[in-house]
Design an enzyme around this catalytic site. Structure first.
Site, PDB file in Angstrom:
ATOM      1  N   ARG A 141       9.474  -4.651   2.629  1.00 16.87           N
ATOM      2  CA  ARG A 141      10.457  -3.902   2.810  1.00 16.87           C
ATOM      3  C   ARG A 141      11.745  -4.130   1.948  1.00 16.87           C
ATOM      4  O   ARG A 141      12.549  -3.060   1.885  1.00 16.87           O
ATOM      5  CB  ARG A 141      10.166  -4.101   4.362  1.00 16.87           C
ATOM      6  N   CYS A 161       0.940  -1.036  -0.219  1.00 17.37           N
ATOM      7  CA  CYS A 161       0.124  -0.463   0.071  1.00 17.37           C
ATOM      8  C   CYS A 161       0.637   1.309   0.183  1.00 17.37           C
ATOM      9  O   CYS A 161       1.583   1.117   0.663  1.00 17.37           O
ATOM     10  CB  CYS A 161      -0.717  -0.526   1.205  1.00 17.37           C
ATOM     11  N   TYR A 182      -8.340  -9.358   6.495  1.00 19.12           N
ATOM     12  CA  TYR A 182      -9.377  -8.016   5.532  1.00 19.12           C
ATOM     13  C   TYR A 182     -10.598  -9.433   5.214  1.00 19.12           C
ATOM     14  O   TYR A 182     -10.293 -10.158   5.942  1.00 19.12           O
ATOM     15  CB  TYR A 182      -8.418  -7.513   4.182  1.00 19.12           C
TER      16      TYR A 182
HETATM   17  C1  LIG Z   1       4.876  -0.546   3.468  1.00 18.22           C
HETATM   18  C2  LIG Z   1       3.556  -1.917   3.160  1.00 18.22           C
HETATM   19  C3  LIG Z   1       2.772  -1.912   2.404  1.00 18.22           C
HETATM   20  C4  LIG Z   1       1.898  -3.479   2.314  1.00 18.22           C
HETATM   21  N1  LIG Z   1       0.858  -3.262   2.003  1.00 18.22           N
HETATM   22  C5  LIG Z   1       0.294  -4.966   1.348  1.00 18.22           C
HETATM   23  C6  LIG Z   1      -0.708  -5.127   0.218  1.00 18.22           C
HETATM   24  O1  LIG Z   1      -1.444  -3.838   0.911  1.00 18.22           O
HETATM   25  N2  LIG Z   1      -1.105  -6.020   0.387  1.00 18.22           N
HETATM   26  C7  LIG Z   1      -0.431  -6.925   1.574  1.00 18.22           C
HETATM   27  O2  LIG Z   1      -0.850  -7.962   0.944  1.00 18.22           O
HETATM   28  N3  LIG Z   1       0.313  -7.217   2.178  1.00 18.22           N
HETATM   29  C8  LIG Z   1       0.729  -5.575   2.312  1.00 18.22           C
HETATM   30  N4  LIG Z   1       2.321  -5.990   3.264  1.00 18.22           N
HETATM   31  C9  LIG Z   1       2.854  -6.699   3.791  1.00 18.22           C
HETATM   32  C10 LIG Z   1       3.912  -7.311   2.957  1.00 18.22           C
HETATM   33  O3  LIG Z   1       3.541  -7.280   1.920  1.00 18.22           O
HETATM   34  C11 LIG Z   1       4.895  -8.363   2.697  1.00 18.22           C
HETATM   35  O4  LIG Z   1       4.315  -9.489   3.128  1.00 18.22           O
HETATM   36  C12 LIG Z   1       5.762  -7.505   4.472  1.00 18.22           C
HETATM   37  O5  LIG Z   1       5.813  -6.761   4.659  1.00 18.22           O
HETATM   38  C13 LIG Z   1       6.405  -8.787   4.807  1.00 18.22           C
HETATM   39  O6  LIG Z   1       7.595  -8.730   4.366  1.00 18.22           O
HETATM   40  P1  LIG Z   1       9.021  -8.941   4.050  1.00 18.22           P
HETATM   41  O7  LIG Z   1       9.584  -8.611   5.617  1.00 18.22           O
HETATM   42  O8  LIG Z   1       9.977  -8.836   2.569  1.00 18.22           O
HETATM   43  O9  LIG Z   1       8.655  -6.795   4.506  1.00 18.22           O
HETATM   44  C14 LIG Z   1       2.872  -4.133   3.064  1.00 18.22           C
HETATM   45  C15 LIG Z   1       4.398  -4.144   3.807  1.00 18.22           C
HETATM   46  C16 LIG Z   1       4.967  -2.767   3.775  1.00 18.22           C
HETATM   47  C17 LIG Z   1       6.271  -2.624   4.374  1.00 18.22           C
END
Ligand SMILES: Cc1cc2nc3c(=O)[nH]c(=O)nc-3n(C[C@H](O)[C@H](O)[C@H](O)COP(=O)(O)O)c2cc1C
Length: 372
Positions: free
Chosen positions: A328, A25, A187
């Site tokens: 991230r 998002c 959700y």
């Molecule tokens: C800024 C941000 C926005 C996110 N928005 C979504 C989203 O729109 N839909 C979703 O399923 N997960 C969302 N997530 C979760 C990520 O897709 C991901 O599952 C989570 O950050 C863990 O992965 P990472 O350790 O690589 O960040 C969001 C995470 C972050 C950091």
């Protein structure tokens, strides 16, 4: 030979590698419409070598947005700006996916970097601020700081399903190669699945079979509306990490049902409800992707604190997942795949850079004695 950088095919879509950007998002749209921010934010991942870029949770209806500044696909006017993005991604070697979402009782949330509704009247006008009463399986709020939702009746559920179908058709018109059904993170669909949020006593509540009924009916309607030659992924929270919530075994059953409907990959995340005890750490969700992959015999994507190329490669080598998703870490290094190719010594990683940059980066590395 790197597995991470070997192509993979889902239906009619061949991805050039197995690294994808997880949906994130941006809270940067107005009236659900994408703009230059989304183009640049997503476009840089194509330039950085990701095989698949998934657009953030995109509301199938205005009421289904997580916040007033989330993207949407409930109106035809929202198609063209997304088409501009899918065209750019394709022209630069990345496939495009979009996560279709309904936030249920977690809709109408504040923007995270604000923490609460701190918008001044002037900002409200500029940001197209809106707040609304969310809908949910049951009239139970997420936490005390969230709005009390209205419980959906059968008519309301049919309307939500139709919204999902219409958004799927718009995603096709916008040129997406893949859609992802957002069924995770507490959700709407996850609210139906989990006993934490689903307190219904009709045929949509109670047993796992009943709790899966509405999410699977949406999943089926979406799959039917989406072209047969294009893949559909589903994102699930494999465990709520809460006693009395969804378990890994429940999710394996759900994943198997999604696979039977025609979902090509299960994107394995976790949690989304208040009170979860999450063992956060490097690769902490990989065992979930592995359990679903084995238990439901379905391709999976692993996500969650995957940051190192060697770890990503090893996850695929060990058969724990079929795709690697970064969120991230992709923000931190939008060129992660290009750097990973160099680290894993994939033949001529410089050739994978955009032509405008690859020769120059090679020259820089030669000057530093890092490459021949
Ligand atoms: C800024 C941000 C926005 C996110 N928005 C979504 C989203 O729109 N839909 C979703 O399923 N997960 C969302 N997530 C979760 C990520 O897709 C991901 O599952 C989570 O950050 C863990 O992965 P990472 O350790 O690589 O960040 C969001 C995470 C972050 C950091």
């Amino acid at each position: 030979m790197s597995k991470l950088f070997a192509p993979i095919t889902f239906r009619g879509l061949t991805l050039k590698n197995r690294v994808m950007v997880a949906p994130m998002c941006q809270y940067s749209a107005r009236h659900g419409v994408a703009n230059d921010w989304h183009l640049v934010h997503l476009g840089r991942f194509a330039l950085g070598g990701f095989g698949l870029v998934i657009v953030e949770a995109t509301g199938v209806s205005a009421e289904g947005r997580i916040s007033y500044d989330c993207l949407g696909l409930w109106d035809d006017a929202q198609i063209a700006p997304l088409k501009r993005i899918t065209d750019f991604l394709r022209a630069n070697g990345a496939a495009s996916g979009i996560q279709l979402a309904h936030a249920g009782r977690k809709a109408s949330s504040p923007i995270p970097w604000r923490g609460s509704f701190t918008e001044t009247e002037a900002e409200k006008a500029e940001l197209a601020f809106e707040s609304w009463t969310p809908v949910a399986p049951s009239a139970e709020r997420h936490t005390a700081s969230y709005a009390m939702p209205m419980a959906l009746d059968h008519e309301g559920m049919a309307r939500v399903r139709e919204d999902w179908v219409a958004a799927t058709r718009r995603a096709e018109a916008a040129g997406f190669d893949m859609i992802e059904l957002h069924s995770a993170h507490g959700y709407l669909l996850n609210q139906f699945l989990s006993p934490i949020a689903n307190k219904r006593n009709d045929e949509y509540g109670g047993s796992l079979e009943n709790r899966m009924r509405f999410p699977l009916s949406v999943a089926r309607a979406v799959r039917e509306a989406w072209p047969d030659h294009k893949p559909a992924f589903a994102r699930i929270s494999v465990t709520d990490w809460i006693d009395g919530g969804m378990t890994v075994e429940d999710s394996i059953a759900y994943a198997a049902a999604l696979k039977a409907i025609g979902y090509d990959l299960i994107h394995c995340s976790s949690s989304g409800f208040d009170g979860a005890k999450i063992p956060v750490g490097p690769l902490y969700q990989v065992p979930l992707a592995s359990a679903v992959r084995k238990g439901a015999s379905v391709p999976t994507a692993a996500v969650g604190l995957i940051t190192k190329a060697s770890d990503a490669e090893a996850i695929l080598e060990r058969g724990e997942a079929d795709m690697i998703a970064l969120a991230r870490q992709a923000l931190d290094d939008p060129n992660w795949p290009l750097h990973a190719m160099r680290e894993l010594e994939v033949a001529d990683s410089y050739a994978a850079w955009p032509k405008q940059a690859g020769y120059a980066v090679r020259n820089k590395d030669r000057a530093l004695g890092l490459t021949r």
